[in-house]
Design a protein around this motif. Structure first.
Motif, PDB file in Angstrom:
ATOM      1  N   UNK A 286       4.483  -4.706  -3.926  1.00 14.27           N
ATOM      2  CA  UNK A 286       3.337  -5.548  -4.298  1.00 14.27           C
ATOM      3  C   UNK A 286       3.468  -6.947  -3.707  1.00 14.27           C
ATOM      4  N   UNK A 287       4.666  -7.500  -3.747  1.00 17.16           N
ATOM      5  CA  UNK A 287       4.869  -8.832  -3.194  1.00 17.16           C
ATOM      6  C   UNK A 287       4.675  -8.834  -1.677  1.00 17.16           C
ATOM      7  N   UNK A 288       5.121  -7.752  -1.025  1.00 20.32           N
ATOM      8  CA  UNK A 288       4.913  -7.661   0.410  1.00 20.32           C
ATOM      9  C   UNK A 288       3.431  -7.518   0.757  1.00 20.32           C
ATOM     10  N   UNK A 289       2.708  -6.770  -0.099  1.00 27.35           N
ATOM     11  CA  UNK A 289       1.255  -6.661   0.100  1.00 27.35           C
ATOM     12  C   UNK A 289       0.580  -8.023  -0.062  1.00 27.35           C
ATOM     13  N   UNK A 290       1.048  -8.749  -1.061  1.00 29.44           N
ATOM     14  CA  UNK A 290       0.492 -10.083  -1.289  1.00 29.44           C
ATOM     15  C   UNK A 290       0.731 -10.970  -0.069  1.00 29.44           C
ATOM     16  N   UNK A 291       1.943 -10.899   0.489  1.00 28.33           N
ATOM     17  CA  UNK A 291       2.269 -11.674   1.680  1.00 28.33           C
ATOM     18  C   UNK A 291       1.420 -11.221   2.868  1.00 28.33           C
ATOM     19  N   UNK A 292       1.269  -9.919   3.015  1.00 26.78           N
ATOM     20  CA  UNK A 292       0.448  -9.400   4.102  1.00 26.78           C
ATOM     21  C   UNK A 292      -1.010  -9.809   3.957  1.00 26.78           C
ATOM     22  N   UNK A 293      -1.520  -9.829   2.707  1.00 33.02           N
ATOM     23  CA  UNK A 293      -2.902 -10.251   2.477  1.00 33.02           C
ATOM     24  C   UNK A 293      -3.126 -11.700   2.849  1.00 33.02           C
ATOM     25  N   UNK A 294      -2.144 -12.545   2.533  1.00 33.60           N
ATOM     26  CA  UNK A 294      -2.249 -13.950   2.893  1.00 33.60           C
ATOM     27  C   UNK A 294      -2.326 -14.113   4.419  1.00 33.60           C
ATOM     28  N   UNK A 295      -1.468 -13.404   5.119  1.00 31.10           N
ATOM     29  CA  UNK A 295      -1.462 -13.497   6.585  1.00 31.10           C
ATOM     30  C   UNK A 295      -2.774 -12.976   7.168  1.00 31.10           C
TER      31      UNK A 295
END
Length: 464
Positions: A286-295
């Motif tokens: 989930x945290x990686x998805x959040x980071x990917x969404x920001x990018x």
């Protein structure tokens, strides 16, 4: 060669104009004045000759059609305007009746006397000779007046021109001196605000956006507009610099938080402190998805605001386009216990890129959902007015303060940082919305009252 200052340019221009005006204008004035004076002399002489002709004609009629020499002499001799002329009276049959030779003033007696020699004064040898013939008689020719006159460059005419030139030259010199003085004052007043603007722009180029010291008004609209433009530029750059610094802090925070969580979990699992359970792995995902969404949001914003943005529009009936989009949000608002409604006017057509414009609607509705509490209302309106189409998304959420409202379309700007981070806002959604709307040649505005809700309004042109 060193460039001249603006002040010296203005002063040189004023002096040049003053000198040209002081030479050209007086020269033209003297030329026209002398011509006018000479025309006056010619007209006056013509009038005198006509009056003399009338007098001689009346004498001829009075004497019964006979020229009497003595009576003619009585008419001609007392007239001082005939001094310096040879005037001959010729009968209609060609006989010379009388010739009046040039007269000179007898200065001792104050009278005119005949110059029997019939010659002009030696002083007039350089003058041109003028010949005039005047016909006598009202209804028939009774004779002629032949006048021979030398046009002198006489002392009276020379004196008149001399005085005229002298006073004109004095006036021109005074005008040049006055223009130079005015030029100094005007050059100083015009160059002072420009110099201040130059100093201000140099400070801005070094990152000093302080505009506490106001540039004095020049009293000239263009210069005042330039001054205000520089001050507005400094104010805008100061705001942009503030946003840039905030952006760096926000981006660092947004990137650091998921990375810290993932790193902590992986280190703990790697050290054997924690078990690699599905829950912990899901947290990392989930945290990686959040980071990917920001990018992805940053990349999307860069594409939308860059020169490479391409939209492929097609004429679209807006009600039929919006209804399916809004219907997909109905269950989401219902789950959040928020009343969701919409009013859509029919037969309104716009040229839009359906895929990209979908992101606009999604972002506005997601924001309304995120910042409206349970029990609130969210409403969408589609209507036309004044040749434009308007899409409004209004809510009764927490609203936006007056201080934050002008900046909500800036990248990564969030009016309530703590709430945005809790709700997962990255601060780029509205920036994407604005870029997309402007790519469609439209504009978006926002109205809000803190604690009462917000209204976002999109304006689009009606499709052709």
């Amino acid at each position: 060669m060193k460039n001249k200052s603006l002040r010296r340019h203005f002063l040189a221009l004023y002096v040049l104009l003053a000198v040209l005006s002081g030479i050209v204008v007086p020269a033209l004035g003297v030329h026209f004045s002398v011509n006018a004076f000479r025309n006056y002399q010619i007209q006056r002489r013509q009038a005198d000759i006509e009056n003399l002709g009338e007098s001689l004609t009346a004498l001829y009629d009075e004497e019964g059609g006979i020229w009497k020499r003595r009576r003619v002499m009585d008419i001609l001799r007392p007239a001082p305007q005939w001094a310096g002329m040879i005037i001959s009276l010729i009968a209609s049959d060609g006989r010379e009746i009388f010739t009046l030779r040039p007269m000179q003033m007898n200065h001792s007696h104050g009278m005119y006397s005949n110059n029997e020699s019939g010659k002009f004064s030696p002083d007039d040898n350089s003058a041109e000779t003028e010949h005039i013939t005047f016909t006598l008689g009202r209804s028939k020719n009774i004779g002629y007046l032949k006048i021979e006159r030398k046009i002198p460059s006489g002392r009276y005419e020379t004196s008149f021109i001399s005085y005229l030139m002298r006073y004109t030259l004095a006036g021109a010199l005074l005008m040049i001196l006055f223009a130079c003085g005015v030029g100094c004052i005007v050059a100083e007043s015009l160059s002072r605000p420009v110099i201040k603007v130059i100093e201000r722009t140099k400070k801005i180029s070094k990152g000093d956006y302080d505009i506490s010291e106001k540039i004095p008004s020049a009293g000239i609209q263009e210069l005042d507009d330039l001054t205000k433009g520089v001050e507005n530029l400094a104010r805008s750059l100061a705001g942009q610099e503030k946003l840039r610094r905030r952006l760096m802090v926000d981006v660092a925070h947004e990137l650091r938080t998921p990375l810290t969580v993932v790193r902590t979990q992986i280190e703990a699992i790697s050290d054997g402190i924690l078990e690699p359970t599905p829950e912990r792995l899901e947290l990392c995902m989930n945290e990686m998805k959040r980071l990917g969404g920001l990018i992805e949001n940053v990349e999307a914003l860069t594409r939308l605001e860059g020169e490479t943005l391409e939209i492929h529009t097609e004429k679209t009936e807006m009600k039929s386009y919006l209804e399916p989009v809004l219907e997909t949000f109905e269950p989401v608002f219902e789950k959040a216990e928020i009343k969701f409604s919409y009013e859509l006017e029919e037969n309104l057509f716009c040229d839009i890129d359906k895929n990209k414009f979908r992101h606009v609607i999604d972002n506005l509705l997601s924001n309304a959902l995120r910042y409206t509490n349970a029990g609130g209302n969210v409403k969408v309106r589609l209507q036309s007015s004044g040749g434009k189409i308007y899409i409004e998304v209004s809510d009764t959420g927490i609203g936006i303060s007056e201080k934050d409202l002008p900046n909500i379309f800036e990248r990564f700007y969030r009016a309530d940082e703590s709430r945005a981070r809790v709700t997962g806002g990255s601060g780029v959604g509205l920036a994407i919305v604005k870029a997309t709307v402007e790519a469609h040649d439209g504009k978006i505005t926002a109205e809000s009252v803190k604690g009462k809700g917000s209204v976002f309004r999109i304006e689009l042109a009606i499709g052709k």
